[in-house]
Design a protein around this motif. Structure first.
Motif, short mmCIF file in Angstrom:
data_model
loop_
_atom_site.label_atom_id
_atom_site.label_comp_id
_atom_site.label_asym_id
_atom_site.label_seq_id
_atom_site.Cartn_x
_atom_site.Cartn_y
_atom_site.Cartn_z
N LEU A 1 147.17 103.43 17.90
CA LEU A 1 145.84 103.22 17.32
C LEU A 1 145.16 102.02 17.99
N ILE A 2 145.92 100.91 18.11
CA ILE A 2 145.35 99.70 18.72
C ILE A 2 144.90 99.98 20.15
N ASN B 1 150.87 102.57 15.10
CA ASN B 1 149.92 101.48 15.07
C ASN B 1 149.56 101.04 16.50
N MET C 1 152.10 104.75 7.99
CA MET C 1 151.99 104.64 9.43
C MET C 1 153.03 103.68 9.97
#
Lengths: 404, 404
Positions: free
Chosen positions: B9-10, B6, B1
């Motif tokens: 996702l966060i 990321n 990833m």
């Protein structure tokens, strides 16, 4: 190089061989220190066998997804099996259906269901219907399995206690719908909503199903309603055999972990539920596979319940059973967890997880005990969980050289 | 990833909450050992408060961009804020314009300028025109602001001392042009050159501007010319509020760092310039935000000047002020730097930077002092700076679980 590229590389260089790998996953293994003692669950537990193994292993700490991310069980396990946990993430429905050995087809939509209790206003009073016994769940599923929806084949199958799986089979269904499970009590189950226009039909089918369930279950106490979550379809995922050329088997008691193992193509072994029995299952099947995933659940359950001492005991029980595993003398042993579940947080957490890797070729470090603190100084350092499998494969001499 | 995934996702799992995070950035913190003592600036400084905090924190070393890469202040800070420092990199011009609160529009081209001194042959003798006072810079900028270029709106605004920003506003301008600043003396300012055909107009406008400036400033000593660099446009960058759902504020004295904070959507707080005053500003505004970026510049300036002892003193001054911060009892405290600036190198360097993260849930390691050497053995290991924010968010319990 990203993880997907890495999988492609591994696929090219992996070679079948008789050497054997055992991956022991102690669910929720990592913890936080008890403020009274300054020691985590693993540091508190008496673990002479794990410590002895650590002394001849190389140790470290893994991040299941990436630093700061608290993984659910699915991403945690996908990463341990070497798969990008974000790219290959799949919902709970698929995992539940696979875990009960349902023959899921590529276009099927699966959801995880709970039987629950609602009051006379339809508000949820118990998300698990008092954890009804599996027998009652099985009977109720037979009732719901009779529900008819035009143009749809549907299947309702019991999982365990209050848990079941529902599968909708029809061409052209998309899985992007929200849960009906609000994940709390005191509110009504949600309407299932499409998250994009392609999923409108799925939402309509799910809501039709739920409406019929409500009528069918109205008189059944305490299981008088259902809540659904994790609508999903089989992902396009290569198997462990595709990537690693391994003949792999899973020893796990809980359906979810059996489902995850099946998702990546492992054979599911029948096993007794006690920790000792799981290790015995490993021994009995040892000749027939070259990779074993051995899953221990009770550590995580104790952590989720906030029961520090019970988690300590569960770890000690694993340690007692360990000689059954080490006595088989696998070429590679990996011991780790899919995430941390500190009793102090009563939940999964983002903290990295201790890992040890034993093989004749591991280049052992100076870590002499298996613990969060000791593993900080381990030779593996802190690294992504997706690298565990390539390391295990290498140590089993199952990876050829890359490039000339 | 990768990092961009990321961030996505966060963004999905971040949750607003009342917990508070303070990110203390001691600019250029990392150093190299004084050959006489074997100790770095941080190891030489007496830092009882930082050491006490380190003892109950988890520590490590961060690479701002990646091992071996010496970052400028922009990539160093972008990484600390959680952004891919290569993908989201933007030129000095944008940062300068934002740092003085100029209302920059998405299509504007901004450049950082220096007033400089050239001799009668047009060769640069001083790249900073003797660091003229800000008042003189302001007057000269008013002169230059009157320059006319057909079809272009232009703005010349003072920054500090010899520094200014120039902004060209016109449809269809591309920012890919070289600097006129040759970054050395004894040569003439360069012609601004387009780095691709789309930027031809920008280059022509910049050269037209510079030619007019030359005439306007001819009689002004020592500031008789300008050099421009970092032509850039606002990047398409999500804000801290978009990603982390944080209400964030910046305490920084230098315009550049204020500009970087503004770029990611932080509120810029008014503050006194002394280190103690910056900490007081934190205290005064503590109730109103849940994330604070507190920037200390003097450590880096001392390092750049090759003044080992002054850098030691600056670190000690931060340590003295630290109790104002710790006394507020933030849920999460991160102390680190945006890069190393060893006095021995008189410049930024590639060396990883010590970091400590304190929270109730940090799983403290055995590091008992805040130093380059001690942090090697820290529980965070060595890791990319982009992971600092996810860790801070996790420790503030502001990230939900990923996946079931």
């Amino acid at each position: 190089m990203n993880i997907a590229d890495n999988l492609e590389l591994i696929k090219k260089i992996s070679i079948p061989s008789p050497s054997k790998i055992v991956l022991l996953v102690i669910d929720g293994l990592g913890g936080l220190p008890n403020p009274k003692t300054g020691k985590t669950e693993l540091e508190t537990a008496s673990t002479p066998n794990l410590d002895r193994l650590a002394a001849k292993s190389i140790c470290g700490l893994i991040d299941p997804v990436s630093p700061g991310i608290t993984p659910g069980s699915t991403p945690g396990h996908l990463a341990l099996f070497g798969y990008d946990p974000v790219k290959f993430y799949t919902g709970r429905g698929v995992v539940a259906a696979l875990g009960i050995d349902f023959d899921l087809k590529p276009k099927d939509i699966a959801a995880r269901g709970n039987f629950c209790t609602v009051d006379s206003s339809g508000l949820i009073t118990d998300r698990r219907a008092g954890r009804i016994p599996t027998e009652e769940c099985t009977e109720l599923c037979q009732l719901l399995d009779g529900i008819k929806i035009e143009g749809v084949k549907l299947f309702v199958r019991p999982v365990k206690e209050h848990r079941f799986a529902v599968i909708f089979r029809r061409e052209g269904l998309a899985p992007e719908v929200g849960d009906s499970d609000p994940q709390q009590t005191g509110v009504a189950p949600r309407e299932v909503k499409a998250l994009n226009p392609q999923a409108d039909t799925t939402a309509a089918i799910a809501n039709n199903f739920i409406a019929q369930v409500r009528a069918v279950l109205a008189s059944h106490q305490p299981a008088n309603m259902v809540i659904l979550r994790g609508f999903s379809q089989l992902p396009d995922i290569p198997t462990m055999s595709d990537i690693y050329k391994l003949k792999s088997a899973a020893i796990a008691v809980y359906p979810m972990y059996r489902g995850l193992a099946k998702l990546v193509g492992m054979k599911l072994l029948e096993t007794g539920a006690a920790i000792k029995e799981e290790f015995d299952t490993l021994k009995q099947n040892y000749a027939d596979y070259d990779f074993f995933f051995l899953h221990i659940k009770s550590t995580d359950s104790a952590g989720e319940d906030g029961d520090f001492n019970r988690k300590v005991s569960a770890i000690e029980e694993v340690d007692k059973a360990l000689p059954t595993l080490t006595g088989l003398e696998p070429d590679v042993i990996v011991v780790t967890g899919d995430h941390s579940t500190p009793a102090l947080l009563k939940s999964h957490s983002w903290h990295p997880v201790p890992v040890l890797l034993y093989s004749k070729w591991c280049r052992a470090d100076r870590v002499g005990e298996f613990s969060e603190q000791a593993c900080i100084s381990g030779g593996l350092g802190r690294f992504p969980a997706t690298q565990v499998m390539p390391l295990a494969m290498a140590n089993a001499l199952k990876l050829a050289k890359f490039g000339a």
